[in-house]
Motif scaffolding. Sequence first.
Motif, PDB file in Angstrom:
ATOM      1  N   SER A 181       2.061   3.077  -2.437  1.00 60.20           N
ATOM      2  CA  SER A 181       1.639   4.122  -3.375  1.00 60.20           C
ATOM      3  C   SER A 181       0.402   4.863  -2.865  1.00 60.20           C
ATOM      4  CB  SER A 181       1.381   3.545  -4.762  1.00 60.20           C
ATOM      5  OG  SER A 181       0.288   2.662  -4.740  1.00 60.20           O
ATOM      6  N   THR A 182      -0.475   4.170  -2.161  1.00 59.19           N
ATOM      7  CA  THR A 182      -1.645   4.819  -1.566  1.00 59.19           C
ATOM      8  C   THR A 182      -1.202   5.866  -0.556  1.00 59.19           C
ATOM      9  OG1 THR A 182      -3.021   2.852  -1.847  1.00 59.19           O
ATOM     10  CG2 THR A 182      -3.701   4.402  -0.143  1.00 59.19           C
ATOM     11  N   TYR A 190      -6.041   4.366   4.303  1.00 55.19           N
ATOM     12  CA  TYR A 190      -6.473   5.681   3.840  1.00 55.19           C
ATOM     13  C   TYR A 190      -6.865   6.558   5.027  1.00 55.19           C
ATOM     14  CZ  TYR A 190      -6.728   5.423  -1.286  1.00 55.19           C
ATOM     15  OH  TYR A 190      -6.423   5.377  -2.615  1.00 55.19           O
ATOM     16  N   LEU A 242      -9.608  10.731  -2.657  1.00 51.73           N
ATOM     17  CA  LEU A 242     -10.161   9.380  -2.719  1.00 51.73           C
ATOM     18  C   LEU A 242     -10.927   9.161  -4.019  1.00 51.73           C
ATOM     19  CD1 LEU A 242     -11.320   9.148   0.992  1.00 51.73           C
ATOM     20  CD2 LEU A 242      -9.329   8.024  -0.034  1.00 51.73           C
ATOM     21  N   GLU A 302      -8.582   8.604  -6.755  1.00 53.24           N
ATOM     22  CA  GLU A 302      -8.007   7.265  -6.624  1.00 53.24           C
ATOM     23  C   GLU A 302      -9.003   6.182  -7.066  1.00 53.24           C
ATOM     24  OE1 GLU A 302      -4.861   5.943  -5.254  1.00 53.24           O
ATOM     25  OE2 GLU A 302      -4.357   7.911  -6.036  1.00 53.24           O
ATOM     26  N   THR A 332       0.400   8.847  -2.272  1.00 55.64           N
ATOM     27  CA  THR A 332      -0.592   9.680  -2.949  1.00 55.64           C
ATOM     28  C   THR A 332      -1.262  10.624  -1.973  1.00 55.64           C
ATOM     29  OG1 THR A 332      -0.977   7.951  -4.595  1.00 55.64           O
ATOM     30  CG2 THR A 332      -2.679   9.630  -4.369  1.00 55.64           C
ATOM     31  N   HIS A 357       0.804  -1.224   0.000  1.00 57.97           N
ATOM     32  CA  HIS A 357       0.000   0.000   0.000  1.00 57.97           C
ATOM     33  C   HIS A 357       0.839   1.277   0.000  1.00 57.97           C
ATOM     34  CE1 HIS A 357      -3.678  -2.290   0.548  1.00 57.97           C
ATOM     35  NE2 HIS A 357      -2.992  -3.041   1.379  1.00 57.97           N
ATOM     36  N   ARG A 364      -7.103  -1.506   3.305  1.00 62.94           N
ATOM     37  CA  ARG A 364      -6.881  -0.340   2.447  1.00 62.94           C
ATOM     38  C   ARG A 364      -7.672   0.865   2.975  1.00 62.94           C
ATOM     39  NH1 ARG A 364      -9.369   0.201  -3.302  1.00 62.94           N
ATOM     40  NH2 ARG A 364      -8.420   2.102  -4.035  1.00 62.94           N
ATOM     41  N   LEU A 378     -11.931   5.364  -5.865  1.00 62.99           N
ATOM     42  CA  LEU A 378     -12.694   4.663  -4.851  1.00 62.99           C
ATOM     43  C   LEU A 378     -14.176   4.927  -5.099  1.00 62.99           C
ATOM     44  CD1 LEU A 378      -9.866   4.592  -3.415  1.00 62.99           C
ATOM     45  CD2 LEU A 378     -11.151   4.693  -1.294  1.00 62.99           C
ATOM     46  N   SER A 421      -3.812   7.606   7.031  1.00 64.41           N
ATOM     47  CA  SER A 421      -3.004   8.524   6.225  1.00 64.41           C
ATOM     48  C   SER A 421      -3.648   9.904   6.159  1.00 64.41           C
ATOM     49  CB  SER A 421      -2.821   7.972   4.805  1.00 64.41           C
ATOM     50  OG  SER A 421      -2.181   6.726   4.829  1.00 64.41           O
TER      51      SER A 421
END
Length: 159
Positions: free
Chosen positions: A17-18, A62, A121, A124, A21, A15, A58, A126, A65
């Motif tokens: 790259s998440t 998020y 988000l 991304e 980002t 994760h 995930r 989602l 983060s």
Amino acid sequence: MTQLEQQFSKTIKEHRSTIYTVCYMFSKDADEVNDLFQEVLVNLWKGFEGFEHRSDIRTWIYRVSLNTCISLDRKKRKQATSRLTMDINLFEDRDEDTRQVDMLHKRISRLQPFDRAIVLLWLENLSYEEIGQVVGISPKNVSVRLYRIKEQLKNMSND
């Protein structure tokens, strides 16, 4: 290395790259992005053992983060220091796509942290359901807020 440390390391690799980002959305300065990334890792580690898998890993990543970056962004805005920078970057890419991306990033960075998180988000890919789970609102509320945010972005000047 303990089993928990191995699990954490594997999760971060999957994760990474998440996390980057999210950090990038709160700062375009490479050093600051790296600092944000480190802070997120610390907070993920603190909560990793207690993560109960009630939501997808995930979604949890998020949430941690975003909360970390929003908290640090608020602290940074309160301190409001100015950085010394050169007025020109000789290595800067100036093609039309780069200018468009830069303009979008500047506009997004002017949004309130909660709205910035929703846009991130959404960018991304989602679903509204997933965005709602991360930020704690209903999918319908996500839809309404995204509409308002898009209007706000369209109406911003290029200052």
